[in-house]
Write an enzyme that holds these catalytic residues in place. Structure first.
Site, PDB file in Angstrom:
ATOM      1  N   GLY A   1      43.337 -33.319  14.293  1.00  0.00           N
ATOM      2  CA  GLY A   1      42.839 -34.428  13.476  1.00  0.00           C
ATOM      3  C   GLY A   1      42.642 -35.754  14.184  1.00  0.00           C
TER       4      GLY A   1
ATOM      5  N   GLU B   1      48.314 -40.347  15.613  1.00  0.00           N
ATOM      6  CA  GLU B   1      48.153 -39.369  14.530  1.00  0.00           C
ATOM      7  C   GLU B   1      47.002 -39.810  13.623  1.00  0.00           C
ATOM      8  OE1 GLU B   1      48.218 -36.570  13.435  1.00  0.00           O
ATOM      9  OE2 GLU B   1      50.151 -36.043  12.556  1.00  0.00           O
ATOM     10  N   ASP B   2      46.377 -38.853  12.954  1.00  0.00           N
ATOM     11  CA  ASP B   2      45.278 -39.190  12.043  1.00  0.00           C
ATOM     12  C   ASP B   2      45.796 -39.746  10.721  1.00  0.00           C
ATOM     13  OD1 ASP B   2      46.380 -36.736  11.320  1.00  0.00           O
ATOM     14  OD2 ASP B   2      44.472 -35.720  11.008  1.00  0.00           O
TER      15      ASP B   2
ATOM     16  N   ASP C   1      51.273 -38.259   5.642  1.00  0.00           N
ATOM     17  CA  ASP C   1      51.264 -37.918   4.220  1.00  0.00           C
ATOM     18  C   ASP C   1      52.731 -37.853   3.765  1.00  0.00           C
ATOM     19  OD1 ASP C   1      50.442 -36.948   1.745  1.00  0.00           O
ATOM     20  OD2 ASP C   1      50.032 -34.942   2.445  1.00  0.00           O
ATOM     21  N   THR C   2      53.342 -36.674   3.750  1.00  0.00           N
ATOM     22  CA  THR C   2      54.768 -36.589   3.407  1.00  0.00           C
ATOM     23  C   THR C   2      55.639 -37.162   4.528  1.00  0.00           C
ATOM     24  OG1 THR C   2      54.990 -34.399   4.393  1.00  0.00           O
ATOM     25  CG2 THR C   2      54.412 -34.480   2.059  1.00  0.00           C
ATOM     26  N   GLY C   3      55.112 -37.150   5.760  1.00  0.00           N
ATOM     27  CA  GLY C   3      55.890 -37.600   6.924  1.00  0.00           C
ATOM     28  C   GLY C   3      56.607 -36.456   7.625  1.00  0.00           C
TER      29      GLY C   3
ATOM     30  N   THR D   1      55.491 -33.730   9.205  1.00  0.00           N
ATOM     31  CA  THR D   1      54.926 -33.354  10.513  1.00  0.00           C
ATOM     32  C   THR D   1      55.338 -34.370  11.577  1.00  0.00           C
ATOM     33  OG1 THR D   1      53.019 -32.434   9.354  1.00  0.00           O
ATOM     34  CG2 THR D   1      52.781 -32.791  11.732  1.00  0.00           C
ATOM     35  N   LEU D   2      55.104 -35.649  11.263  1.00  0.00           N
ATOM     36  CA  LEU D   2      55.373 -36.697  12.239  1.00  0.00           C
ATOM     37  C   LEU D   2      56.866 -36.841  12.521  1.00  0.00           C
ATOM     38  CD1 LEU D   2      53.589 -38.371  13.907  1.00  0.00           C
ATOM     39  CD2 LEU D   2      53.461 -40.066  12.106  1.00  0.00           C
TER      40      LEU D   2
ATOM     41  N   LYS E   1      49.309 -42.442   3.678  1.00  0.00           N
ATOM     42  CA  LYS E   1      49.421 -42.258   2.225  1.00  0.00           C
ATOM     43  C   LYS E   1      50.859 -42.574   1.840  1.00  0.00           C
ATOM     44  CE  LYS E   1      46.330 -38.296   1.724  1.00  0.00           C
ATOM     45  NZ  LYS E   1      46.286 -36.880   1.324  1.00  0.00           N
TER      46      LYS E   1
ATOM     47  N   PHE F   1      42.829 -36.619  -1.191  1.00  0.00           N
ATOM     48  CA  PHE F   1      42.557 -35.854   0.022  1.00  0.00           C
ATOM     49  C   PHE F   1      41.296 -36.401   0.684  1.00  0.00           C
ATOM     50  CE2 PHE F   1      41.633 -32.362   2.827  1.00  0.00           C
ATOM     51  CZ  PHE F   1      42.904 -32.065   3.272  1.00  0.00           C
TER      52      PHE F   1
ATOM     53  N   ARG G   1      34.902 -32.809  10.088  1.00  0.00           N
ATOM     54  CA  ARG G   1      35.559 -33.637  11.124  1.00  0.00           C
ATOM     55  C   ARG G   1      34.567 -34.619  11.754  1.00  0.00           C
ATOM     56  NH1 ARG G   1      40.732 -31.600  12.209  1.00  0.00           N
ATOM     57  NH2 ARG G   1      40.967 -29.354  12.079  1.00  0.00           N
TER      58      ARG G   1
HETATM   59  P1  IMP Z   1      52.526 -34.557   6.459  1.00  0.00           P
HETATM   60  O1  IMP Z   1      53.392 -33.639   7.257  1.00  0.00           O
HETATM   61  O2  IMP Z   1      52.619 -34.245   4.983  1.00  0.00           O
HETATM   62  O3  IMP Z   1      52.720 -36.020   6.733  1.00  0.00           O
HETATM   63  O4  IMP Z   1      51.043 -34.179   6.781  1.00  0.00           O
HETATM   64  C1  IMP Z   1      50.400 -34.606   7.896  1.00  0.00           C
HETATM   65  C2  IMP Z   1      49.256 -33.697   8.248  1.00  0.00           C
HETATM   66  O5  IMP Z   1      48.639 -33.114   7.074  1.00  0.00           O
HETATM   67  C3  IMP Z   1      48.172 -34.513   8.908  1.00  0.00           C
HETATM   68  O6  IMP Z   1      48.345 -34.554  10.301  1.00  0.00           O
HETATM   69  C4  IMP Z   1      46.918 -33.797   8.483  1.00  0.00           C
HETATM   70  O7  IMP Z   1      46.651 -32.746   9.394  1.00  0.00           O
HETATM   71  C5  IMP Z   1      47.240 -33.189   7.138  1.00  0.00           C
HETATM   72  N1  IMP Z   1      46.769 -34.044   6.040  1.00  0.00           N
HETATM   73  C6  IMP Z   1      47.519 -34.739   5.155  1.00  0.00           C
HETATM   74  N2  IMP Z   1      46.739 -35.380   4.263  1.00  0.00           N
HETATM   75  C7  IMP Z   1      45.464 -35.095   4.614  1.00  0.00           C
HETATM   76  C8  IMP Z   1      44.185 -35.488   4.077  1.00  0.00           C
HETATM   77  O8  IMP Z   1      44.047 -36.242   3.087  1.00  0.00           O
HETATM   78  N3  IMP Z   1      43.100 -34.976   4.712  1.00  0.00           N
HETATM   79  C9  IMP Z   1      43.179 -34.154   5.796  1.00  0.00           C
HETATM   80  N4  IMP Z   1      44.353 -33.769   6.322  1.00  0.00           N
HETATM   81  C10 IMP Z   1      45.479 -34.238   5.737  1.00  0.00           C
END
Ligand code: IMP
Length: 178
Positions: A46, A101-102, A105-107, A109-110, A133, A154, A167
């Protein structure tokens, strides 16, 4: 752009606003890392567009490395289970690291990536995310440099995808399903 049947795109952040914000972030990062050895770690896929623009907006010597991670499955919801598909190529010993990072969202992954990178011997680790978000956060992660806070929708474009599509859009768009 041609869309999938039953799908419509609405521009949320136009390309020129993204470019202006990336320039601003680049200037701040340039000041903060003036006399340091900087490594950008881009999280694939991303952030491939963002890191290309951000790297060129930063005016200090830097190197770029890539990590690829995946939450299991092709769902639009994060599972919290992170798998490393491609790890770092180089040692981070003595380096100052900026994870690019792109979107946060929930945090989940990061949070995993931040811990992983911190365990690799860097002098400092900071995070730069184009989008945030905030209302969706489940674990606290420090986002030191942030492009835009966005609502719980989304989004695609500027590197972000839905099932690998969109993309290459220059704007960040919301996907509206009918
Ligand atoms: P997290 O682990 O919930 O913070 O999700 C992070 C990952 O989910 C990002 O690196 C994206 O790959 C994917 N993601 C979360 N929200 C979106 C969105 O609105 N569009 C596209 N990818 C998303």
């Amino acid at each position: 752009m041609r869309t999938q049947a039953g799908e419509r795109l609405e521009v949320l952040i136009p390309a020129q606003d993204i470019q202006a914000r990336v320039e601003h972030l680049g200037k701040r990062i340039t000041l903060d890392y003036e006399d340091k050895e900087l490594v950008l770690i881009a999280i694939l896929k991303g952030s491939f567009v963002f890191v290309a623009d951000l790297a060129r907006a930063i005016d200090v010597p830097l190197s770029v490395d890539f990590m690829a991670v995946s939450s299991y499955g092709m769902s639009t919801k994060s599972s919290g289970v992170v798998r490393i598909i491609k790890d770092l190529d180089y040692s981070l010993d003595g380096k100052h690291v900026l994870v690019v990072e792109d979107i946060v969202d929930t945090g989940l992954t990061l949070n995993y990536i931040y811990g992983h990178v911190k365990s690799r011997g860097a002098m400092s680790v900071k995070i730069c995310s184009l989008l945030d978000k905030v209302s969706r956060r489940q674990v606290a992660v420090p986002v030191h440099y942030k492009g835009f806070e966005i609502p719980d929708e989304f989004v695609v474009g500027y590197g972000l995808d839905v099932e690998e599509r969109y993309r290459n859009l220059p704007d960040v768009c919301r996907v509206v399903r009918s």
